[in-house]
Design an enzyme around this catalytic site. Sequence first.
Site, PDB file in Angstrom:
ATOM      1  N   ARG A  58       0.870  -1.181   0.000  1.00  0.00           N
ATOM      2  CA  ARG A  58       0.000   0.000   0.000  1.00  0.00           C
ATOM      3  C   ARG A  58       0.901   1.223   0.000  1.00  0.00           C
ATOM      4  O   ARG A  58       1.795   1.348   0.839  1.00  0.00           O
ATOM      5  CB  ARG A  58      -0.893  -0.023   1.243  1.00  0.00           C
ATOM      6  CG  ARG A  58      -1.767   1.211   1.446  1.00  0.00           C
ATOM      7  CD  ARG A  58      -2.789   1.346   0.326  1.00  0.00           C
ATOM      8  NE  ARG A  58      -3.854   2.273   0.625  1.00  0.00           N
ATOM      9  CZ  ARG A  58      -3.763   3.601   0.560  1.00  0.00           C
ATOM     10  NH1 ARG A  58      -2.616   4.177   0.240  1.00  0.00           N
ATOM     11  NH2 ARG A  58      -4.803   4.351   0.833  1.00  0.00           N
ATOM     12  N   GLU A  66     -11.590   4.304  -5.634  1.00  0.00           N
ATOM     13  CA  GLU A  66     -11.731   2.868  -5.884  1.00  0.00           C
ATOM     14  C   GLU A  66     -11.961   2.617  -7.370  1.00  0.00           C
ATOM     15  O   GLU A  66     -12.686   3.354  -8.029  1.00  0.00           O
ATOM     16  CB  GLU A  66     -12.891   2.288  -5.074  1.00  0.00           C
ATOM     17  CG  GLU A  66     -12.710   2.409  -3.572  1.00  0.00           C
ATOM     18  CD  GLU A  66     -11.483   1.688  -3.057  1.00  0.00           C
ATOM     19  OE1 GLU A  66     -11.155   0.597  -3.562  1.00  0.00           O
ATOM     20  OE2 GLU A  66     -10.844   2.220  -2.135  1.00  0.00           O
ATOM     21  N   ARG A 109      -1.038  -5.468   4.483  1.00  0.00           N
ATOM     22  CA  ARG A 109      -0.240  -4.950   3.367  1.00  0.00           C
ATOM     23  C   ARG A 109       1.004  -4.238   3.892  1.00  0.00           C
ATOM     24  O   ARG A 109       0.943  -3.555   4.915  1.00  0.00           O
ATOM     25  CB  ARG A 109      -1.058  -3.969   2.525  1.00  0.00           C
ATOM     26  CG  ARG A 109      -2.259  -4.584   1.876  1.00  0.00           C
ATOM     27  CD  ARG A 109      -3.088  -3.559   1.138  1.00  0.00           C
ATOM     28  NE  ARG A 109      -3.653  -2.586   2.073  1.00  0.00           N
ATOM     29  CZ  ARG A 109      -4.565  -1.671   1.747  1.00  0.00           C
ATOM     30  NH1 ARG A 109      -5.004  -1.579   0.492  1.00  0.00           N
ATOM     31  NH2 ARG A 109      -5.034  -0.833   2.647  1.00  0.00           N
TER      32      ARG A 109
END
Length: 174
Positions: A58, A66, A109
Amino acid sequence: MWRLACGLALFTLAGCSGTLADQPRVSTEPVGAGAVVAEVIDGDTVVLEIAGRAERVRLIGIDTPEATGGILPAECYGDEATAYTSSLLPVGTRVGLTRDIEARDRYGRLLAYVYRAADGLFVNLEIAARGYAEALIIKPNTIHADSFYAAAGRARNQGLGLWSACGSADEVLQ
């Protein structure tokens, strides 16, 4: 006690202990070209191959809309942000990583500042500067907070990317 290996690079994936007060700030200089882009998931998440292992990463400091096909509903300019990140980081691109205080987010992440190895481009910042993301600063990962806020603010003021395509700033990323 804080171990020195915890602050040197993301390539050391072992956990670290200590309080925030014990943890030194990590240098944000690129640490080498030890990772290769395997996939771009969306505008702010990539999969890198690090030491023979696929790692979801990330990008710290930014939040892109999104994209279509994700878990969450698609948002205005999400597909464009994904395409832009893909143009900056095509599959096979060598990158360097640096981290801030926290190594991982709640989804597991890796959290990283990503630099293209070939030219040193600070990818996270470039995405914000071109209007594909807003700044998203989550403490304690704040080394580049001012730079991200400034870059996203300039993009917004200039009407770049999502800032002109998606309506008012209040509507963007909602």
